[in-house]
Scaffold this motif. Structure first.
Motif, mmCIF file in Angstrom:
data_model
loop_
_atom_site.group_PDB
_atom_site.id
_atom_site.type_symbol
_atom_site.label_atom_id
_atom_site.label_comp_id
_atom_site.label_asym_id
_atom_site.label_seq_id
_atom_site.Cartn_x
_atom_site.Cartn_y
_atom_site.Cartn_z
ATOM 1 N N UNK A 191 0.810 -1.222 0.000
ATOM 2 C CA UNK A 191 0.000 0.000 0.000
ATOM 3 C C UNK A 191 0.844 1.274 0.000
ATOM 4 N N UNK A 192 2.041 1.186 0.574
ATOM 5 C CA UNK A 192 2.888 2.368 0.668
ATOM 6 C C UNK A 192 2.641 3.196 1.920
ATOM 7 N N UNK A 193 1.895 2.657 2.863
ATOM 8 C CA UNK A 193 1.615 3.326 4.131
ATOM 9 C C UNK A 193 1.225 2.274 5.160
ATOM 10 N N UNK A 194 1.157 2.679 6.426
ATOM 11 C CA UNK A 194 0.745 1.788 7.506
ATOM 12 C C UNK A 194 -0.744 1.988 7.749
ATOM 13 N N UNK A 195 -1.512 0.902 7.632
ATOM 14 C CA UNK A 195 -2.955 0.923 7.870
ATOM 15 C C UNK A 195 -3.214 1.018 9.369
ATOM 16 N N UNK A 196 -4.036 1.980 9.777
ATOM 17 C CA UNK A 196 -4.407 2.153 11.176
ATOM 18 C C UNK A 196 -5.920 2.269 11.279
ATOM 19 N N UNK A 197 -6.429 2.228 12.501
ATOM 20 C CA UNK A 197 -7.862 2.358 12.760
ATOM 21 C C UNK A 197 -8.082 3.253 13.969
ATOM 22 N N UNK A 198 -9.238 3.890 14.017
ATOM 23 C CA UNK A 198 -9.646 4.576 15.238
ATOM 24 C C UNK A 198 -10.262 3.524 16.160
ATOM 25 N N UNK A 199 -10.500 3.885 17.406
ATOM 26 C CA UNK A 199 -11.129 2.947 18.338
ATOM 27 C C UNK A 199 -12.502 2.515 17.836
ATOM 28 N N UNK A 200 -13.194 3.396 17.137
ATOM 29 C CA UNK A 200 -14.523 3.072 16.618
ATOM 30 C C UNK A 200 -14.457 2.091 15.449
ATOM 31 N N UNK A 201 -13.318 2.046 14.769
ATOM 32 C CA UNK A 201 -13.141 1.158 13.614
ATOM 33 C C UNK A 201 -12.564 -0.203 13.993
ATOM 34 N N UNK A 202 -11.958 -0.302 15.171
ATOM 35 C CA UNK A 202 -11.309 -1.550 15.586
ATOM 36 C C UNK A 202 -12.264 -2.755 15.546
ATOM 37 N N UNK A 203 -13.503 -2.668 16.072
ATOM 38 C CA UNK A 203 -14.368 -3.851 16.039
ATOM 39 C C UNK A 203 -14.598 -4.405 14.631
ATOM 40 N N UNK A 204 -14.897 -3.554 13.674
ATOM 41 C CA UNK A 204 -15.129 -4.053 12.315
ATOM 42 C C UNK A 204 -13.832 -4.497 11.642
ATOM 43 N N UNK A 205 -12.727 -3.825 11.941
ATOM 44 C CA UNK A 205 -11.436 -4.268 11.403
ATOM 45 C C UNK A 205 -11.150 -5.685 11.881
ATOM 46 N N UNK A 206 -11.389 -5.943 13.169
ATOM 47 C CA UNK A 206 -11.195 -7.301 13.697
ATOM 48 C C UNK A 206 -12.120 -8.296 13.010
ATOM 49 N N UNK A 244 -11.705 -4.759 26.667
ATOM 50 C CA UNK A 244 -10.735 -3.719 26.301
ATOM 51 C C UNK A 244 -11.372 -2.347 26.130
ATOM 52 N N UNK A 245 -12.665 -2.246 26.418
ATOM 53 C CA UNK A 245 -13.425 -1.024 26.156
ATOM 54 C C UNK A 245 -12.778 0.236 26.739
ATOM 55 N N UNK A 246 -12.320 0.182 27.975
ATOM 56 C CA UNK A 246 -11.733 1.373 28.604
ATOM 57 C C UNK A 246 -10.404 1.755 27.962
ATOM 58 N N UNK A 247 -9.697 0.769 27.431
ATOM 59 C CA UNK A 247 -8.384 1.011 26.795
ATOM 60 C C UNK A 247 -8.538 1.520 25.368
ATOM 61 N N UNK A 248 -9.584 1.063 24.695
ATOM 62 C CA UNK A 248 -9.834 1.465 23.301
ATOM 63 C C UNK A 248 -10.601 2.792 23.282
ATOM 64 N N UNK A 249 -9.886 3.866 23.514
ATOM 65 C CA UNK A 249 -10.529 5.175 23.588
ATOM 66 C C UNK A 249 -10.255 5.992 22.330
ATOM 67 N N UNK A 250 -11.242 6.793 21.983
ATOM 68 C CA UNK A 250 -11.092 7.688 20.841
ATOM 69 C C UNK A 250 -10.277 8.893 21.299
#
Length: 138
Positions: free
Chosen positions: A39-54, A132-138
Motif C-alpha cells: 500500500x505504501x503506508x501503515x494501515x491504522x484504525x480509530x477505536x470506533x473502527x477496531x471492532x469491524x477491522x477485527x 478492552x473497552x476502557x483502553x480502546x478510547x477515541x
C-alpha cells in the motif's frame, strides 16, 4: 459535545495478526506487513473502527495484538483516506481510516501500549472488545 467526525482522536490503533506477534520490548521499527508494504503506508484504525477491522480482517485469527498510538505526535504524517487510499475526507468520517505515511516508522517511540485480544469461546471478538473497552478510547 464533539463527535468523532469533527474531533481529533487521542489514540489510533494498529492491529497485528496472531501469526506476527510484536517483539517485547518493541524495537525502534516494527516489521512491515505485506499489506502495508504494498500500500505504501501503515494501515491504522480509530477505536470506533477496531471492532469491524477485527471482524473483517482478523476473522480467522484466534487472537490479535493491538498497538495504541498517541495521535498528536504523528498527526503530520497521517492522511485520512478510504482503505485503498483513493479518497480523502473528514477526519474519522465513516469509512475514512488514518493511514501513516512516514517511511514505515512505527515502533517503541510511537507506540504507547500493546494489548492482546483473544476471541471468546463463541468464536467472536465481542467479549475481548468488551474487556478492552476502557483502553480502546477515541
Amino acid at each position: 459535545m464533539a463527535t468523532p467526525s469533527d474531533s481529533k482522536p487521542t489514540y489510533i490503533y494498529k492491529l497485528i495478526p496472531s501469526s506476527a506477534p510484536p517483539p517485547d520490548p518493541l524495537p525502534d521499527r516494527l516489521p512491515v506487513s505485506d499489506l502495508d508494504q504494498t500500500s505504501g503506508f501503515i494501515h491504522l484504525s480509530t477505536s470506533l473502527q477496531v471492532p469491524n477491522t477485527l471482524k473483517f480482517f482478523f476473522k480467522d485469527d484466534p487472537r490479535a495484538y493491538i498497538l495504541r498510538i498517541p495521535y498528536d505526535p504523528i498527526e503530520k504524517s497521517i492522511k485520512w483516506e478510504d482503505p485503498k487510499a483513493e479518497a480523502c475526507g473528514p477526519r474519522g468520517g465513516e469509512g475514512m481510516f488514518p493511514h501513516l505515511y512516514n517511511e514505515y516508522k512505527l515502533g517503541r517511540d510511537e507506540v504507547e501500549s500493546v494489548q492482546t485480544l483473544e476471541k471468546g469461546p463463541d468464536g467472536s471478538w465481542d467479549s475481548a472488545l468488551k474487556a478492552a473497552e476502557a483502553w480502546l478510547t477515541y
